[in-house]
Design a protein around this motif. Sequence first.
Motif, PDB file in Angstrom:
ATOM      1  N   GLY A 110      10.016  18.087  -0.021  1.00  0.00           N
ATOM      2  CA  GLY A 110      10.009  19.506   0.295  1.00  0.00           C
ATOM      3  C   GLY A 110      11.218  19.899   1.109  1.00  0.00           C
ATOM      4  O   GLY A 110      12.101  19.074   1.398  1.00  0.00           O
ATOM      5  N   PRO A 111      11.294  21.159   1.533  1.00  0.00           N
ATOM      6  CA  PRO A 111      12.434  21.638   2.329  1.00  0.00           C
ATOM      7  C   PRO A 111      12.436  21.030   3.722  1.00  0.00           C
ATOM      8  O   PRO A 111      11.395  20.599   4.243  1.00  0.00           O
ATOM      9  N   GLY A 112      13.596  21.033   4.352  1.00  0.00           N
ATOM     10  CA  GLY A 112      13.760  20.431   5.667  1.00  0.00           C
ATOM     11  C   GLY A 112      12.770  20.904   6.716  1.00  0.00           C
ATOM     12  O   GLY A 112      12.166  20.076   7.416  1.00  0.00           O
ATOM     13  N   PRO A 113      12.565  22.221   6.878  1.00  0.00           N
ATOM     14  CA  PRO A 113      11.632  22.676   7.914  1.00  0.00           C
ATOM     15  C   PRO A 113      10.210  22.148   7.723  1.00  0.00           C
ATOM     16  O   PRO A 113       9.469  22.020   8.700  1.00  0.00           O
ATOM     17  N   LEU A 114       9.831  21.844   6.498  1.00  0.00           N
ATOM     18  CA  LEU A 114       8.498  21.301   6.233  1.00  0.00           C
ATOM     19  C   LEU A 114       8.446  19.805   6.486  1.00  0.00           C
ATOM     20  O   LEU A 114       7.480  19.284   7.051  1.00  0.00           O
ATOM     21  N   VAL A 115       9.492  19.094   6.066  1.00  0.00           N
ATOM     22  CA  VAL A 115       9.482  17.632   6.097  1.00  0.00           C
ATOM     23  C   VAL A 115       9.866  17.060   7.454  1.00  0.00           C
ATOM     24  O   VAL A 115       9.284  16.064   7.911  1.00  0.00           O
ATOM     25  N   THR A 116      10.834  17.679   8.134  1.00  0.00           N
ATOM     26  CA  THR A 116      11.405  17.073   9.341  1.00  0.00           C
ATOM     27  C   THR A 116      10.376  16.785  10.428  1.00  0.00           C
ATOM     28  O   THR A 116      10.390  15.689  11.023  1.00  0.00           O
ATOM     29  N   PRO A 117       9.429  17.679  10.738  1.00  0.00           N
ATOM     30  CA  PRO A 117       8.431  17.318  11.766  1.00  0.00           C
ATOM     31  C   PRO A 117       7.618  16.081  11.389  1.00  0.00           C
ATOM     32  O   PRO A 117       7.290  15.259  12.264  1.00  0.00           O
ATOM     33  N   ALA A 118       7.302  15.932  10.110  1.00  0.00           N
ATOM     34  CA  ALA A 118       6.552  14.746   9.676  1.00  0.00           C
ATOM     35  C   ALA A 118       7.412  13.497   9.771  1.00  0.00           C
ATOM     36  O   ALA A 118       6.937  12.428  10.178  1.00  0.00           O
ATOM     37  N   ALA A 119       8.693  13.619   9.395  1.00  0.00           N
ATOM     38  CA  ALA A 119       9.596  12.472   9.499  1.00  0.00           C
ATOM     39  C   ALA A 119       9.748  12.044  10.954  1.00  0.00           C
ATOM     40  O   ALA A 119       9.719  10.842  11.277  1.00  0.00           O
ATOM     41  N   ASP A 120       9.884  13.015  11.851  1.00  0.00           N
ATOM     42  CA  ASP A 120       9.983  12.693  13.282  1.00  0.00           C
ATOM     43  C   ASP A 120       8.720  11.990  13.765  1.00  0.00           C
ATOM     44  O   ASP A 120       8.789  11.058  14.576  1.00  0.00           O
ATOM     45  N   ALA A 121       7.560  12.435  13.268  1.00  0.00           N
ATOM     46  CA  ALA A 121       6.291  11.824  13.681  1.00  0.00           C
ATOM     47  C   ALA A 121       6.207  10.366  13.233  1.00  0.00           C
ATOM     48  O   ALA A 121       5.710   9.509  13.973  1.00  0.00           O
ATOM     49  N   VAL A 122       6.688  10.082  12.025  1.00  0.00           N
ATOM     50  CA  VAL A 122       6.687   8.698  11.535  1.00  0.00           C
ATOM     51  C   VAL A 122       7.581   7.824  12.405  1.00  0.00           C
ATOM     52  O   VAL A 122       7.204   6.723  12.827  1.00  0.00           O
ATOM     53  N   LEU A 179       0.835  -1.198   0.000  1.00  0.00           N
ATOM     54  CA  LEU A 179       0.000   0.000   0.000  1.00  0.00           C
ATOM     55  C   LEU A 179       0.869   1.246   0.000  1.00  0.00           C
ATOM     56  O   LEU A 179       2.041   1.209   0.360  1.00  0.00           O
ATOM     57  N   THR A 180       0.284   2.333  -0.439  1.00  0.00           N
ATOM     58  CA  THR A 180       0.953   3.630  -0.488  1.00  0.00           C
ATOM     59  C   THR A 180      -0.038   4.685  -0.015  1.00  0.00           C
ATOM     60  O   THR A 180      -1.196   4.682  -0.430  1.00  0.00           O
ATOM     61  N   VAL A 181       0.413   5.564   0.865  1.00  0.00           N
ATOM     62  CA  VAL A 181      -0.440   6.619   1.403  1.00  0.00           C
ATOM     63  C   VAL A 181       0.299   7.946   1.289  1.00  0.00           C
ATOM     64  O   VAL A 181       1.495   8.007   1.565  1.00  0.00           O
ATOM     65  N   ARG A 182      -0.425   8.991   0.876  1.00  0.00           N
ATOM     66  CA  ARG A 182       0.186  10.327   0.784  1.00  0.00           C
ATOM     67  C   ARG A 182      -0.608  11.326   1.617  1.00  0.00           C
ATOM     68  O   ARG A 182      -1.836  11.321   1.597  1.00  0.00           O
ATOM     69  N   TRP A 183       0.121  12.178   2.352  1.00  0.00           N
ATOM     70  CA  TRP A 183      -0.477  13.288   3.081  1.00  0.00           C
ATOM     71  C   TRP A 183       0.100  14.608   2.563  1.00  0.00           C
ATOM     72  O   TRP A 183       1.268  14.685   2.189  1.00  0.00           O
ATOM     73  N   ASP A 184      -0.716  15.642   2.589  1.00  0.00           N
ATOM     74  CA  ASP A 184      -0.199  16.985   2.373  1.00  0.00           C
ATOM     75  C   ASP A 184       0.659  17.391   3.564  1.00  0.00           C
ATOM     76  O   ASP A 184       0.405  16.988   4.702  1.00  0.00           O
ATOM     77  N   LEU A 185       1.680  18.199   3.300  1.00  0.00           N
ATOM     78  CA  LEU A 185       2.484  18.794   4.368  1.00  0.00           C
ATOM     79  C   LEU A 185       2.225  20.293   4.410  1.00  0.00           C
ATOM     80  O   LEU A 185       2.055  20.921   3.361  1.00  0.00           O
ATOM     81  N   PRO A 186       2.217  20.894   5.598  1.00  0.00           N
ATOM     82  CA  PRO A 186       2.415  20.243   6.901  1.00  0.00           C
ATOM     83  C   PRO A 186       1.240  19.345   7.268  1.00  0.00           C
ATOM     84  O   PRO A 186       0.119  19.561   6.806  1.00  0.00           O
ATOM     85  N   LEU A 187       1.510  18.363   8.122  1.00  0.00           N
ATOM     86  CA  LEU A 187       0.466  17.451   8.534  1.00  0.00           C
ATOM     87  C   LEU A 187      -0.616  18.195   9.305  1.00  0.00           C
ATOM     88  O   LEU A 187      -0.334  19.092  10.100  1.00  0.00           O
ATOM     89  N   ALA A 188      -1.862  17.825   9.069  1.00  0.00           N
ATOM     90  CA  ALA A 188      -2.980  18.392   9.824  1.00  0.00           C
ATOM     91  C   ALA A 188      -2.984  17.821  11.235  1.00  0.00           C
ATOM     92  O   ALA A 188      -2.208  16.919  11.577  1.00  0.00           O
ATOM     93  N   ALA A 189      -3.880  18.332  12.055  1.00  0.00           N
ATOM     94  CA  ALA A 189      -3.900  17.950  13.465  1.00  0.00           C
ATOM     95  C   ALA A 189      -4.056  16.444  13.657  1.00  0.00           C
ATOM     96  O   ALA A 189      -3.422  15.850  14.523  1.00  0.00           O
ATOM     97  N   ALA A 190      -4.911  15.822  12.831  1.00  0.00           N
ATOM     98  CA  ALA A 190      -5.128  14.369  12.970  1.00  0.00           C
ATOM     99  C   ALA A 190      -3.874  13.596  12.609  1.00  0.00           C
ATOM    100  O   ALA A 190      -3.658  12.483  13.090  1.00  0.00           O
ATOM    101  N   GLY A 191      -3.048  14.202  11.754  1.00  0.00           N
ATOM    102  CA  GLY A 191      -1.762  13.609  11.425  1.00  0.00           C
ATOM    103  C   GLY A 191      -1.849  12.172  10.979  1.00  0.00           C
ATOM    104  O   GLY A 191      -2.631  11.810  10.110  1.00  0.00           O
TER     105      GLY A 191
END
Length: 375
Positions: free
Chosen positions: A91-103, A57-69
């Motif tokens: 995308g750029p680091g400031p956009l991607v890094t919080p999502a990567a940390d969440a994963v 499976l493959t899932v895509r989210w828009d960044l930044p992640l919404a509250a439900a994340g």
Amino acid sequence: MTTDASDRGSPLARPGLLLRSTQDVLGAVPYLLGFHPADSLVLIGLKGEPPRGSVHLTVRWDLPLAAAGLSRILPLLRKEEVTQVIAVGYGPGPLVTPAADAVIELLRGSGIAVLDVLRAEEDLYWSYLCSLAECCPPSGTPYDREAGPIAAQATVHGLVALPDRAALERSLAPAGGAERASMRRATARVAAELRGRIAGCADADGLAAELVADGVARVHAAIGTYASGGRLDDEEAARLGLDLAVIRIRDEAWTLITDDTCDAHVRLWRDLTRRLEPRFVPPAASLLGMAAWRGGDCALAGIALVRAHDVDPGYSMANLLMQALRHLLPPHALRERMPSPEELDQEMGGARAAWLLPMIVLLEEPRPGPVALAG
């Protein structure tokens, strides 16, 4: 209309892509989604024991992640028996890094192996899990976004990666120009004929039975036409668009969407979604959404369902499928509940005049819009 995650995944991977390296993974993502992502988080779930595995499976989210994340993804991964995950942020680091940390935080201790968490920007990528400068330099590792062996494999399998999600949306844009004018004339002819039949009818239930039988036959014939590479002419398309207003006829089409036929359904309902006059679009667009979802193309499914919703926010089939996508339900969750055509007949009984009410509403002449005056 937008959602917090634009393209929810399906447990059905695109066929035949053999991924051997990080570059292969990055090369495959656009073909798994159907377009080149931007400002996105993409999670790829694999089944099998490391170091081998098949994309499930493959899932895509828009960044930044919404509250439900990412709140719904872990139950889905477990339900679908995913054993390995690769995440890619675009995308750029400031956009991607919080999502990567969440994963990373979400999957820590889950029992699901995190093979890599990557960030890609333009033609470079970085790994959040590797700090070795010889393989993951701080300046980034170059990769080919457009070519390479995965692009060649994908082309052989008939897969396409559009430049971006907007290009996918444009592929469903209503037909215009001469094509629209011709379709409008055909729709007017078909509608006038049906209005005449209804106005002169002495046996409403008998007419309903006749129209339903003819509409069901047209559904089967249209699927066969598109399965063989053909296309409905304008009058045939307009007539089928009116047929689909009758729930029994639309549901016949719904029950016929199978793993073996979903490609033909996508071609058929995609064509009608573009060509039909706007007020006739919701059933065709909803069927396109179901067929695309069944085939693993959740981006196309979501766009089709938004088209249906924009015309008729209360259209129940579109709303049902949109809720399923939002909650990350796999297509088989609905497939297993769908009756067969024979069961539809048993449940709904014989055709009745009341079945034609949605069609009759559509047959009413649309009121002209406001006329813009030159200033």
